[in-house]
Enzyme design. Structure first.
Site, PDB file in Angstrom:
ATOM      1  CE  LYS A 103     -10.568   1.062  -0.329  1.00  0.00           C
ATOM      2  NZ  LYS A 103     -10.395  -0.347   0.347  1.00  0.00           N
ATOM      3  CB  SER A 106      -9.260  -2.045   2.389  1.00  0.00           C
ATOM      4  OG  SER A 106      -9.915  -1.001   2.936  1.00  0.00           O
TER       5      SER A 106
END
Length: 140
Positions: A52, A12
């Site tokens: 993230k 990701s």
């Protein structure tokens, strides 16, 4: 201890962070800024830790249109993104009819750099700042 060692698993955050790399998280960061990479507990999966990038801070108006991120009406240039030809996942409509979402106080909006293959605020919503474990400071 103010630092913890973290191993990257998953895709990701490509191309910034790669599976198998290690990094250090600073647990006592007092401030978080847009663009910081953080480790946090997922809002919808207890004890699941994610890594993230912060793209929205409290009060920011977030919009994602045609694969581009807009913050407070300004298109953001995100050099760290993985470039994709298929923008289907990137043509994402935020929850209200205008396509704009305002980040509430005490929350942040996070996205992975590999937008086509990231479970992030588009899926689980805003992250409470109390769920932040720490700020990414170095990887190796």
């Amino acid at each position: 201890m103010n630092f913890s060692l973290v191993k990257i698993e998953g895709v990701s955050m490509l191309p910034t962070l790669h599976t198998g790399e290690y990094g250090m998280i600073y647990k006592r960061a007092a401030r978080y800024e847009r663009g910081d990479i953080i480790s946090f507990y997922s809002p919808d999966t207890p004890n699941a830790e994610y890594i993230k990038r912060i793209v929205g801070l409290p009060g920011d108006r977030i919009e994602i249109e045609s694969g581009s991120l807009y913050i407070n009406g300004e298109k953001k240039k995100e050099q760290y993104l993985r470039q994709e030809k298929n923008l289907a996942r990137l043509n994402y409509s935020l929850e209200d009819s205008s396509g704009v979402k305002t980040v509430p106080q005490g929350k942040i909006f996070v996205l992975g750099d590999n937008r086509l293959h990231s479970r992030d605020s588009r899926d689980f919503g805003f992250v409470d700042v109390s769920n932040i474990i720490g700020k990414w400071v170095v990887h190796f």
